[in-house]
Design a protein around this motif. Structure first.
Motif, PDB file in Angstrom:
ATOM      1  N   TYR A   9      47.705  65.444  81.159  1.00  0.00           N
ATOM      2  CA  TYR A   9      47.490  66.290  82.325  1.00  0.00           C
ATOM      3  C   TYR A   9      47.884  65.512  83.583  1.00  0.00           C
ATOM      4  O   TYR A   9      47.732  64.288  83.636  1.00  0.00           O
ATOM      5  N   SER A  10      48.374  66.224  84.587  1.00  0.00           N
ATOM      6  CA  SER A  10      48.785  65.552  85.818  1.00  0.00           C
ATOM      7  C   SER A  10      48.357  66.357  87.036  1.00  0.00           C
ATOM      8  O   SER A  10      48.083  67.557  86.957  1.00  0.00           O
ATOM      9  N   TYR A  11      48.328  65.648  88.131  1.00  0.00           N
ATOM     10  CA  TYR A  11      47.848  66.220  89.393  1.00  0.00           C
ATOM     11  C   TYR A  11      48.660  65.645  90.533  1.00  0.00           C
ATOM     12  O   TYR A  11      49.023  64.469  90.514  1.00  0.00           O
ATOM     13  N   MET A  12      48.993  66.497  91.479  1.00  0.00           N
ATOM     14  CA  MET A  12      49.574  66.001  92.721  1.00  0.00           C
ATOM     15  C   MET A  12      48.737  66.559  93.864  1.00  0.00           C
ATOM     16  O   MET A  12      48.494  67.767  93.935  1.00  0.00           O
ATOM     17  N   PRO A  13      48.262  65.691  94.737  1.00  0.00           N
ATOM     18  CA  PRO A  13      47.386  66.175  95.810  1.00  0.00           C
ATOM     19  C   PRO A  13      48.132  67.054  96.802  1.00  0.00           C
ATOM     20  O   PRO A  13      49.356  67.013  96.896  1.00  0.00           O
ATOM     21  N   SER A  14      47.374  67.815  97.540  1.00  0.00           N
ATOM     22  CA  SER A  14      47.910  68.458  98.729  1.00  0.00           C
ATOM     23  C   SER A  14      48.262  67.361  99.727  1.00  0.00           C
ATOM     24  O   SER A  14      47.869  66.210  99.568  1.00  0.00           O
ATOM     25  N   ARG A  15      48.968  67.713 100.780  1.00  0.00           N
ATOM     26  CA  ARG A  15      49.308  66.687 101.758  1.00  0.00           C
ATOM     27  C   ARG A  15      48.046  66.092 102.379  1.00  0.00           C
ATOM     28  O   ARG A  15      47.968  64.895 102.623  1.00  0.00           O
ATOM     29  N   ALA A  16      47.032  66.930 102.598  1.00  0.00           N
ATOM     30  CA  ALA A  16      45.791  66.430 103.208  1.00  0.00           C
ATOM     31  C   ALA A  16      44.979  65.587 102.220  1.00  0.00           C
ATOM     32  O   ALA A  16      44.151  64.778 102.618  1.00  0.00           O
ATOM     33  N   GLU A  17      45.212  65.784 100.950  1.00  0.00           N
ATOM     34  CA  GLU A  17      44.665  64.967  99.862  1.00  0.00           C
ATOM     35  C   GLU A  17      43.180  65.180  99.563  1.00  0.00           C
ATOM     36  O   GLU A  17      42.708  64.791  98.506  1.00  0.00           O
ATOM     37  N   ASN A  18      42.405  65.727 100.481  1.00  0.00           N
ATOM     38  CA  ASN A  18      40.959  65.810 100.268  1.00  0.00           C
ATOM     39  C   ASN A  18      40.414  67.223 100.457  1.00  0.00           C
ATOM     40  O   ASN A  18      39.274  67.401 100.842  1.00  0.00           O
ATOM     41  N   THR A  19      41.246  68.200 100.184  1.00  0.00           N
ATOM     42  CA  THR A  19      40.790  69.582 100.338  1.00  0.00           C
ATOM     43  C   THR A  19      39.923  69.989  99.156  1.00  0.00           C
ATOM     44  O   THR A  19      39.826  69.277  98.158  1.00  0.00           O
ATOM     45  N   LEU A  20      39.323  71.174  99.258  1.00  0.00           N
ATOM     46  CA  LEU A  20      38.555  71.713  98.141  1.00  0.00           C
ATOM     47  C   LEU A  20      39.430  71.797  96.895  1.00  0.00           C
ATOM     48  O   LEU A  20      38.972  71.500  95.784  1.00  0.00           O
ATOM     49  N   SER A  21      40.675  72.179  97.063  1.00  0.00           N
ATOM     50  CA  SER A  21      41.599  72.249  95.917  1.00  0.00           C
ATOM     51  C   SER A  21      41.716  70.900  95.236  1.00  0.00           C
ATOM     52  O   SER A  21      41.678  70.799  94.004  1.00  0.00           O
ATOM     53  N   ASP A  22      41.871  69.855  96.035  1.00  0.00           N
ATOM     54  CA  ASP A  22      42.008  68.513  95.473  1.00  0.00           C
ATOM     55  C   ASP A  22      40.731  68.098  94.761  1.00  0.00           C
ATOM     56  O   ASP A  22      40.764  67.511  93.682  1.00  0.00           O
ATOM     57  N   ARG A  23      39.597  68.407  95.372  1.00  0.00           N
ATOM     58  CA  ARG A  23      38.324  67.990  94.796  1.00  0.00           C
ATOM     59  C   ARG A  23      38.056  68.681  93.459  1.00  0.00           C
ATOM     60  O   ARG A  23      37.675  68.046  92.479  1.00  0.00           O
ATOM     61  N   VAL A  24      38.249  69.999  93.425  1.00  0.00           N
ATOM     62  CA  VAL A  24      37.919  70.719  92.196  1.00  0.00           C
ATOM     63  C   VAL A  24      38.918  70.398  91.094  1.00  0.00           C
ATOM     64  O   VAL A  24      38.533  70.251  89.918  1.00  0.00           O
ATOM     65  N   LEU A  25      40.181  70.263  91.448  1.00  0.00           N
ATOM     66  CA  LEU A  25      41.189  70.001  90.418  1.00  0.00           C
ATOM     67  C   LEU A  25      40.987  68.604  89.833  1.00  0.00           C
ATOM     68  O   LEU A  25      41.016  68.420  88.606  1.00  0.00           O
ATOM     69  N   GLN A  26      40.745  67.631  90.662  1.00  0.00           N
ATOM     70  CA  GLN A  26      40.507  66.279  90.158  1.00  0.00           C
ATOM     71  C   GLN A  26      39.233  66.223  89.309  1.00  0.00           C
ATOM     72  O   GLN A  26      39.175  65.528  88.298  1.00  0.00           O
ATOM     73  N   HIS A  27      38.199  66.938  89.758  1.00  0.00           N
ATOM     74  CA  HIS A  27      36.948  66.925  89.000  1.00  0.00           C
ATOM     75  C   HIS A  27      37.154  67.538  87.615  1.00  0.00           C
ATOM     76  O   HIS A  27      36.735  66.977  86.599  1.00  0.00           O
ATOM     77  N   ALA A  28      37.823  68.691  87.571  1.00  0.00           N
ATOM     78  CA  ALA A  28      38.053  69.350  86.280  1.00  0.00           C
ATOM     79  C   ALA A  28      38.950  68.483  85.397  1.00  0.00           C
ATOM     80  O   ALA A  28      38.711  68.356  84.185  1.00  0.00           O
ATOM     81  N   LEU A  29      39.960  67.873  85.983  1.00  0.00           N
ATOM     82  CA  LEU A  29      40.871  67.031  85.194  1.00  0.00           C
ATOM     83  C   LEU A  29      40.143  65.816  84.636  1.00  0.00           C
ATOM     84  O   LEU A  29      40.296  65.463  83.472  1.00  0.00           O
TER      85      LEU A  29
END
Lengths: 440, 440, 440
Positions: free
Chosen positions: B262-282
């Motif tokens: 599995y892989s992840y690329m952050p949003s440019r801001a890196e710390n959005t809700l999207s980044d937090r939830v996706l990293q947590h689930a991954l």
């Protein structure tokens, strides 16, 4: 605020004295309520000034909880089929489950077994068991003894009472120059165990005696000696607003009697003044001190740091509850704690208080470095390497910007905060430093 | 906001079903415009509810760009000097450079070579080449085939049209209880390649079907299926204000069909809700998931996260574009992706959505720990080690201060957020927890 | 503010030229006051435009300090019992303790020894000793020479004056388009030593000549050449308000003449623009540059960064004072510094200034990526791997959000800031970038 004289380091009680006090308290049968708890508070009250013993009636609602009935016990034993009395209360307080209902009854070994508690993996120890909020009775014994029990008819006898009464706790207020408070809590409800928990109240006594011997204090000190959990909840229900308004730092003392490594558990917020001063003092006392996660908590910090309470309470410990095999068994006895352990724990807390008392926001009174040479504080000959001895002083001065408190500067320049107190006084006497209570 | 029932975990589509859908879409000759793109959208529209197909005329100005003419192709081949037809469109869509102009002409091998594309380092693969904004024609072929070409006269034939028409994209809006939106984007313009990119739309279909099967949703879900780059720019030019106002989390799905890590690329801001939830689930799905830098981006997050757009869009990937040898060649075929890969990617996104749906700011309703024993949630006998089984619950309660959302608490206490949802509901039913949409 | 043309990189002076200037200044007997300091400033004034020599009378109060009397010396020696003259000033300026009182007296070796300074651990070096604020006299010599001294009567002769006069310093203001200033300080009071300190003024001269050769500058540059400590305190006492209002970045130049590793010492605040630009330039010049702690400071940053002054002054050094054995001895001579060292130090500071001049907050003028293909800046064929050559440009664009300055973007995308200047200009010419002086 100016604090021209650092708090004196009055001599402390010897470890032997502290250990003797613990030895006197050890045999008393304490619980979260009852005569044993009051008797213990009375003995403590003989050692210190101004102990106030408080009382809360059974049935009082405290947040989500209700103060339970008062439990007292006079006698208890099991009579074996051969007529031998075992698990006698008079032999060991731990033989009876805390809050056991009264009973006097004959029953088979099989039926008795439902009420016996022992530990297969620690057959030589009596476990410590309680059932405060669900009515039961029970006996605790060494597993090796339990395995010797023969079939036959047993008689169980518990001469206890569980009826409306009161819950008690002790409180000492040591006034200071300000109404800002340092809050210290410890608990006294465990019967006949040394590290968890007689060490806590005994170290508190040593600390109180030292604090009361000081000529003055910047902070007001508030010490609570409570039954664990229900006691701290009662205390908070009565004092929450006051504590939230006045407490600048707080500490839970638990398991501070053995002479093993120093330990720390942060407050929930992790970065309060309590956390900063305790970690700083520990680091310079024992660089290998252990830091526990707040996730492993199990004592009254669970209440003090709970959401809606949010007090800055960090925990000071030596061998933490739950981590040593003797924990919550008859093996946590007077031999597990030591004079050295108790004395060095008092000293650590004295160091914490001494730093707190002098933790001002120091600020230089002139731009640029002051000319220290004309005050005899600086070498008058400039020569390779002769700056080294005064580097500590120059770094203290160099960070005294009124935005950092003493602990912060000490951390930045890598020296123990208490070793900077004299220097701060010297600078202040020379008119080069002002000490502020708040950041500038 | 109270959310008494956690979103149900409706069953998901099987990997076989997802793989079959990809297989059906594979042979269609897609580009950023044209009939192949519309045909693909139609097939997708058969699998889900409420797919809306949008149309934007060629020539429309979209920020710094212009929607290009529509390209369609019917046939293409090269006739060799010996009369053999090679590089036939009907054999493989990749044989023709995307957006090739029509041509029918005889020319020497030397002249033809100017229009041939192959890869010396991957002689057995047909490369994927396009020229959307500069008018050209070209053929792509295996390098090993190219090396066999003999001197002589060749005839090239491309029966294509490039003329004003429209650009299309698909949009699905799945309404929720609030007008806050979760935005999901994927792209569909690549012909006959599996991981990059049929995997994206197919996983999106699986996710949409699951979301539409839920009895209710807290968030509104907006899914866009676009041609890459120009499609996302068109989408933003039409919806930017709305998206900036409503989107709380967004995800770009690309290269999600293989069953590798599995892989992840952050949003440019890196710390959005999207980044937090996706990293947590991954993290709780695959502790070794790979994190790519935003500096290595190459898909539609380039638009969604661009300055002036600034949407909280993180990317979920398996084997990232550009990192596997089969990328942008005929080797990225249906064998490169798998039923397992597609299914587990849908499941990962379901986990993300489930956590988002329950990501409230939980807060205890009473100071101190609640008395859980009287509610049957806490052991009634206090005994060494019997706190361990309830530690997760106590830690959840201990951090439920209304300032941390579910993901934050889950990170702090070291458990997957979705495993705390049931517990939150239990606390809420007992009146001990309130769930807020915003920090308190 | 738009800065269409990046500051030109005018050619710099050769290392040989810089070294020759140091060689010319070397023999002059300087101190914190006196003729030697003025003569040195005069020579510097011949090399650059607009050097202003300032004068402050002895006795002037400057913060906690008082400007001392002016010291001048014409001759000095010791006559041995055998009539030989040793420790002659004309042989080496370091033979006389700085600020020695005049004396002409016969005395025994025992009495003389009270006034002799040598180093047992460096017997072949003359130490550098001063006593500015306590009246003394003394001679400095090699320990190996001292050990040869025979019993008998010595005559000491120091023909010096210490009387009211003036303290001098030099100042150059190089005007820019704005009144925001870059402040550069170095010191000139050490006699006959190379790295500490002639390297500082000589590198400053090289930098001033380059700055003055530029067609224009965004910032105003202010360079102070002072006697150490008392000179910077005097300078601050006269200019503090102005400096606090206008200085955006500042640098102390000291020990910048040897060709060993590059070094950096942060300002007290550690994260100012000065710190950011200096670290960035150093990192891309010498990845192994050494970072010293502010706790080890010992030069004029002690004043510039002191509480109440708080200027953003970071230090650029090569081999730091106090860390090399030759420091503050006769061994720190012209052979310790080199043409290469001086020249590369000037170049480093040029790089710092060039980055500062172009350190705007760049912002794209359109949402989404611009269409670079139509401007010839992007490959028109989409093909595996052909994005790599333009990734630097795309990452620059991708972070140009008006919230990050050039240095910040350069750090984020991993390229030297000065290599992005041309690209920024290109984007600006195409109307795709706006450069702002402040975050948007």
């Amino acid at each position: 605020m100016e604090n021209k004289e650092p708090a004196s380091t009055a001599p402390h009680d010897s470890g032997e004295w502290l250990h003797a006090l613990a030895t006197r308290l050890f045999p008393i049968c304490r619980s979260i309520t009852g005569a044993g708890f009051r008797e213990s508070l009375d003995i403590i009250g003989e050692q210190i000034n101004d102990l106030s013993v408080k009382s809360v009636p059974s049935g009082t609602e405290v947040f989500d909880w209700t103060v339970p009935d008062e439990w007292n016990i006079r006698d208890a034993y099991i009579e074996t089929p051969s007529g031998e009395r075992i698990c006698q209360l008079k032999d060991h307080n731990l033989h009876v489950m805390g809050y056991s209902l009264p009973i006097d009854q004959e029953l088979s070994l099989e039926a008795l077994n439902e009420h016996l508690y022992s530990m297969e993996d620690q057959p030589e120890a009596i476990p410590y068991i309680t059932s405060y909020y669900t009515k039961r009775w029970g006996f605790c014994l060494k597993h090796e003894q339990r395995e010797q029990l023969q079939l036959g008819t047993y008689r169980v006898h518990i001469d206890s009472t569980l009826e409306p009464g009161e819950l008690n706790y002790g409180e000492v207020i040591i006034p200071g120059e300000t109404d800002e408070e340092v809050f210290i809590s410890t608990y006294l409800c465990h019967p006949s165990m040394g590290n968890n928990e007689l060490s806590g109240p005994v170290v508190a006594v040593g600390l109180i005696r030292w604090l009361q011997s000081l000529p003055k204090r910047r902070y007001t000190y508030r010490i609570a000696i409570v039954p664990e959990t229900i006691g701290s909840i009662v205390y908070l229900s009565r004092n929450l607003n006051h504590l939230q308004k006045h407490v600048v730092a707080g500490f839970n003392l638990t398991c501070v009697g053995d002479n093993n490594r120093y330990s720390y558990m942060p407050s929930r917020a992790e970065n309060t003044l309590s956390d900063r001063v305790l970690q700083h003092a520990l680091k310079h006392t024992d660089p290998d001190y252990h830091r526990y996660s707040y996730l492993t908590r199990g004592s009254d910090e669970r209440q003090y740091c709970s959401p809606g309470v949010d007090l800055p309470v960090a925990s000071f410990l030596r061998s933490k509850y739950g981590t040593f095999p003797e924990y919550h068994t008859s093996l946590d006895d007077m031999s597990f704690i030591s004079a050295e352990g108790l004395e060095s724990s008092v000293q650590l807390m004295q160091r914490v208080c001494l730093i707190l008392e002098n933790n001002l926001f120091w600020q230089t009174t002139v731009p640029c470095e002051p000319q220290l040479g004309k005050r005899g504080l600086y070498p008058t000959i400039s020569m390779k390497n002769n700056y080294d001895p005064i580097r500590k002083m120059m770094n203290f001065i160099g960070y005294a910007d009124g935005k950092r408190d003493l602990i912060d500067i000490a951390e930045k320049i890598g020296h123990p905060a208490d070793e900077l107190i004299e220097l701060a006084g010297q600078m202040q006497e020379n008119g080069l430093f002002a000490g502020h209570s708040n950041p500038q």
